[in-house]
Design a protein around this motif. Sequence first.
Motif, PDB file in Angstrom:
ATOM      1  N   VAL A 184      -1.740 -17.832  -3.593  1.00 44.25           N
ATOM      2  CA  VAL A 184      -2.576 -17.713  -4.780  1.00 44.25           C
ATOM      3  C   VAL A 184      -1.688 -17.459  -5.995  1.00 44.25           C
ATOM      4  O   VAL A 184      -1.007 -16.436  -6.063  1.00 44.25           O
ATOM      5  N   ASP A 185      -1.680 -18.402  -6.925  1.00 42.93           N
ATOM      6  CA  ASP A 185      -0.847 -18.278  -8.128  1.00 42.93           C
ATOM      7  C   ASP A 185       0.613 -18.003  -7.765  1.00 42.93           C
ATOM      8  O   ASP A 185       1.287 -17.180  -8.404  1.00 42.93           O
ATOM      9  N   GLY A 186       1.088 -18.683  -6.714  1.00 43.11           N
ATOM     10  CA  GLY A 186       2.468 -18.535  -6.292  1.00 43.11           C
ATOM     11  C   GLY A 186       2.752 -17.290  -5.480  1.00 43.11           C
ATOM     12  O   GLY A 186       3.916 -17.013  -5.147  1.00 43.11           O
ATOM     13  N   VAL A 187       1.732 -16.517  -5.152  1.00 41.20           N
ATOM     14  CA  VAL A 187       1.899 -15.263  -4.420  1.00 41.20           C
ATOM     15  C   VAL A 187       1.315 -15.407  -3.016  1.00 41.20           C
ATOM     16  O   VAL A 187       0.212 -15.950  -2.850  1.00 41.20           O
ATOM     17  N   GLN A 188       2.063 -14.917  -2.010  1.00 35.02           N
ATOM     18  CA  GLN A 188       1.580 -14.949  -0.634  1.00 35.02           C
ATOM     19  C   GLN A 188       0.586 -13.822  -0.398  1.00 35.02           C
ATOM     20  O   GLN A 188       0.904 -12.644  -0.617  1.00 35.02           O
ATOM     21  N   ALA A 216       0.828  -1.206   0.000  1.00 35.87           N
ATOM     22  CA  ALA A 216       0.000   0.000   0.000  1.00 35.87           C
ATOM     23  C   ALA A 216       0.861   1.254   0.000  1.00 35.87           C
ATOM     24  O   ALA A 216       0.503   2.267  -0.611  1.00 35.87           O
ATOM     25  N   ARG A 217       2.020   1.190   0.671  1.00 44.66           N
ATOM     26  CA  ARG A 217       2.872   2.377   0.800  1.00 44.66           C
ATOM     27  C   ARG A 217       3.851   2.529  -0.356  1.00 44.66           C
ATOM     28  O   ARG A 217       4.564   3.528  -0.444  1.00 44.66           O
ATOM     29  N   GLY A 218       3.937   1.515  -1.221  1.00 48.33           N
ATOM     30  CA  GLY A 218       4.862   1.600  -2.341  1.00 48.33           C
ATOM     31  C   GLY A 218       6.307   1.347  -1.964  1.00 48.33           C
ATOM     32  O   GLY A 218       7.224   1.719  -2.708  1.00 48.33           O
ATOM     33  N   THR A 219       6.535   0.683  -0.833  1.00 46.95           N
ATOM     34  CA  THR A 219       7.900   0.393  -0.377  1.00 46.95           C
ATOM     35  C   THR A 219       8.209  -1.098  -0.474  1.00 46.95           C
ATOM     36  O   THR A 219       9.185  -1.570   0.102  1.00 46.95           O
ATOM     37  N   HIS A 220       7.394  -1.840  -1.215  1.00 46.54           N
ATOM     38  CA  HIS A 220       7.511  -3.294  -1.258  1.00 46.54           C
ATOM     39  C   HIS A 220       8.675  -3.745  -2.134  1.00 46.54           C
ATOM     40  O   HIS A 220       9.156  -3.010  -3.009  1.00 46.54           O
ATOM     41  N   ARG A 221       9.097  -4.989  -1.888  1.00 46.02           N
ATOM     42  CA  ARG A 221      10.036  -5.693  -2.753  1.00 46.02           C
ATOM     43  C   ARG A 221       9.240  -6.613  -3.678  1.00 46.02           C
ATOM     44  O   ARG A 221       8.057  -6.855  -3.435  1.00 46.02           O
ATOM     45  N   PRO A 222       9.868  -7.155  -4.710  1.00 48.02           N
ATOM     46  CA  PRO A 222       9.120  -8.062  -5.595  1.00 48.02           C
ATOM     47  C   PRO A 222       8.522  -9.257  -4.869  1.00 48.02           C
ATOM     48  O   PRO A 222       7.471  -9.766  -5.277  1.00 48.02           O
ATOM     49  N   ASP A 223       9.180  -9.707  -3.792  1.00 49.45           N
ATOM     50  CA  ASP A 223       8.699 -10.885  -3.072  1.00 49.45           C
ATOM     51  C   ASP A 223       7.845 -10.544  -1.852  1.00 49.45           C
ATOM     52  O   ASP A 223       7.535 -11.419  -1.045  1.00 49.45           O
TER      53      ASP A 223
END
Length: 261
Positions: free
Chosen positions: A78-82, A21-28
């Motif tokens: 879901v589809d390999g995503v946590q 939500a904050r735009g500070t995420h990593r790809p994983d």
Amino acid sequence: MAGRLTELPGIRAVVLGGSRARGTHRPDSDWDLGLYYRGTPDTAALAALAGSFQGSPVEVAGPGGWGPWVNGGAWLRVDGVQVDWILRDLDRVEEVWSGCRQGRYEVGIQPGHPLGFWSPAYPGEVALGRVLADPHGELTALQRQTAHYPEPLRQALAEAAWEAKFSVASARKSAPAGDRLHVSLCLSRAFGILAQSLHAHHRTWCLNEKGALAAAAALPDTPADFEERTGEALRGLDPAAVETAAGVVRDVRAVLRTTAG
């Protein structure tokens, strides 16, 4: 997913939270969805929906299943995503928000939150989240309110820094005896409180301990080398480390005595 969730009994809104939500995420990074409900959520219906998304059975923890503050939810793949579903009692969130506007807050015991769950995290999650589904407009209205950090809460959390000094004094008594557990707990709590106080001083929501020291270090007027000095103290856990911590507490409290910009 958010739209399907709000079709279930009791689920009033779904909010994307965390680093996504904050735009500070990593790809994983995980996808954290806050499921805001009223009354008692239908965990059987939630489990059935979760299973349909994952393609296999999913266990859903009901209210209290994950502790008194994080409440409950489910972990999906879901589809390999946590994807994490996290339950939030909307009535309780609104009650906590009402207290925050009057300068009241709690710090509760909660698994996964070693420094305790600070109740202002509830309105902070709403303020920093992205509303995905809100058919009744309740979360959107609350988000507009939480965009303005309450002055009474700012004052209360800034004043909480007195406990950081007390914690360091407790550590000073234990450090010469080599009681590293007690010293580490005292210093960690002191620095966690300072992070909360510094964020509040600048009317910025602090949701938990993760990344809190680095975020506090980046705030205006935070003492120089704040992050480095706190890291040095937590690595040492000896009498010298306690004096380093005492200096950090002194300098931060000096900042907090000034008026927030």
